[in-house]
Design an enzyme around this catalytic site. Structure first.
Site, PDB file in Angstrom:
ATOM      1  CE  LYS A 163       0.686   1.461   4.519  1.00 22.28           C
ATOM      2  NZ  LYS A 163       1.440   2.652   4.897  1.00 22.28           N
ATOM      3  CG  ASP A 195      -0.672   0.031   8.244  1.00 27.29           C
ATOM      4  OD1 ASP A 195      -1.477   0.976   8.186  1.00 27.29           O
ATOM      5  OD2 ASP A 195       0.562   0.180   8.226  1.00 27.29           O
TER       6      ASP A 195
END
Ligand code: C5P
Length: 276
Positions: free
Chosen positions: A9, A134
């Site tokens: 990401k 996350d």
């Protein structure tokens, strides 16, 4: 046996709020998945958890978040079996690309498949939040706005950037706890310039404290922004990766060559794109 992709990401934006009583910071961040991904294989076995990883510098025991994800899955389901995990790493560690978190999310999702879906999505999301801030983002497949300490995930399926991305990996990582503590220690002063791509505003509050110590990252970002091939450049998460969103049709080989001529060959690069 099943195999899954565990995508990297980047944070398109990251605002840090106050430090909370639990030691975490409230954040407001927009995160996008990249095509760059680790590959994970999962195979059921009679008992125990084993992990092999193509990157020998990464621990393959209970210190690894993927291993912890497997343990948490067995604990929450009561399933009496084992699993063999194999990870082919493409995402650098301590790079701000959440490789370890993504691997852990893929293990949770993969094991739920492998053992015939004993857990619903809400339960899986709760387990993801236990593993790390996350991890919940990777339990869905869109760009998303994440709040709380990262676990409140709002999918933004319409938010897409159609551009290539150049990822620049410096020859050092930045530990996330250090970056947040540097922010607490006064790194928050000042206003950072915002950039815009396809109507999306890009900024990262952690650049200020991280750039203060790792000055080369500030120089790298400025160097990228000045290039005609680049629309915008930003550090991802707590660093150390700096990513550049490229203009269409540019010569990425030339850009990568000139970047290494300027910063040295220890600054490796990968050209990727957004995953959707
Ligand atoms: O949740 P995770 O284990 O990935 O977080 C790593 C560290 O980053 C935390 O221990 C904390 O120091 C910092 N952090 C934070 N606030 C967040 C996310 C992470 O302070 N929202």
């Amino acid at each position: 046996m099943i195999a899954l992709q565990a995508h990297a990401k980047v944070n398109l934006s990251l605002r840090i709020g106050e430090k909370r009583a639990d030691g975490y910071h409230g954040i407001d961040t927009v995160i996008a998945r990249l095509q760059l991904a680790d590959r994970i294989e999962l195979e059921s076995c009679l008992s125990g958890i084993s992990l092999e990883c193509s990157d020998t510098s990464i621990p393959c025991d209970e210190k690894n978040l993927a291993w912890q994800a497997a343990e948490l899955f067995f604990k929450n389901t009561g399933i009496s079996a084992g699993v063999r995990l194999r990870i082919e790493k493409k995402i650098p560690a301590e790079g701000g690309l959440a490789g370890g978190s993504s691997d852990a999310a893929s293990v949770l999702r993969g094991m739920n498949e492998l053992f015939d879906k004993p857990l619903g999505s809400e339960k899986l999301m709760g387990m993801a939040a236990v593993l790390g801030s996350d991890v919940p983002f990777f339990m869905q497949e869109h760009t998303a706005r994440c709040r709380g300490r990262g676990e409140l995930v709002e999918s933004l399926p319409d938010l897409k950037i159609q551009a290539s991305v150049l990822l620049v990996f410096p020859p050092f990582g930045v530990p996330t706890p250090w970056a947040f503590s540097a922010w607490d220690a006064g790194g928050r002063k000042g206003v950072d310039e915002e950039q815009k791509v396809d109507g999306v505003v890009l900024f990262n509050d952690l650049e200020r404290p991280v750039f203060k110590k790792y000055i080369v990252l500030a120089i790298l970002k400025e160097w990228l922004i000045r290039r005609h091939e680049v629309q915008a450049a930003l550090m991802s998460g707590s660093g150390s990766t700096v990513f550049a969103i490229l203009n269409p049709g540019v010569d990425t080989d030339g850009l990568q060559r000139e970047l290494q001529a300027e910063f040295g060959e220890t600054f490796s690069t990968v050209c990727s794109g957004f995953a959707e």
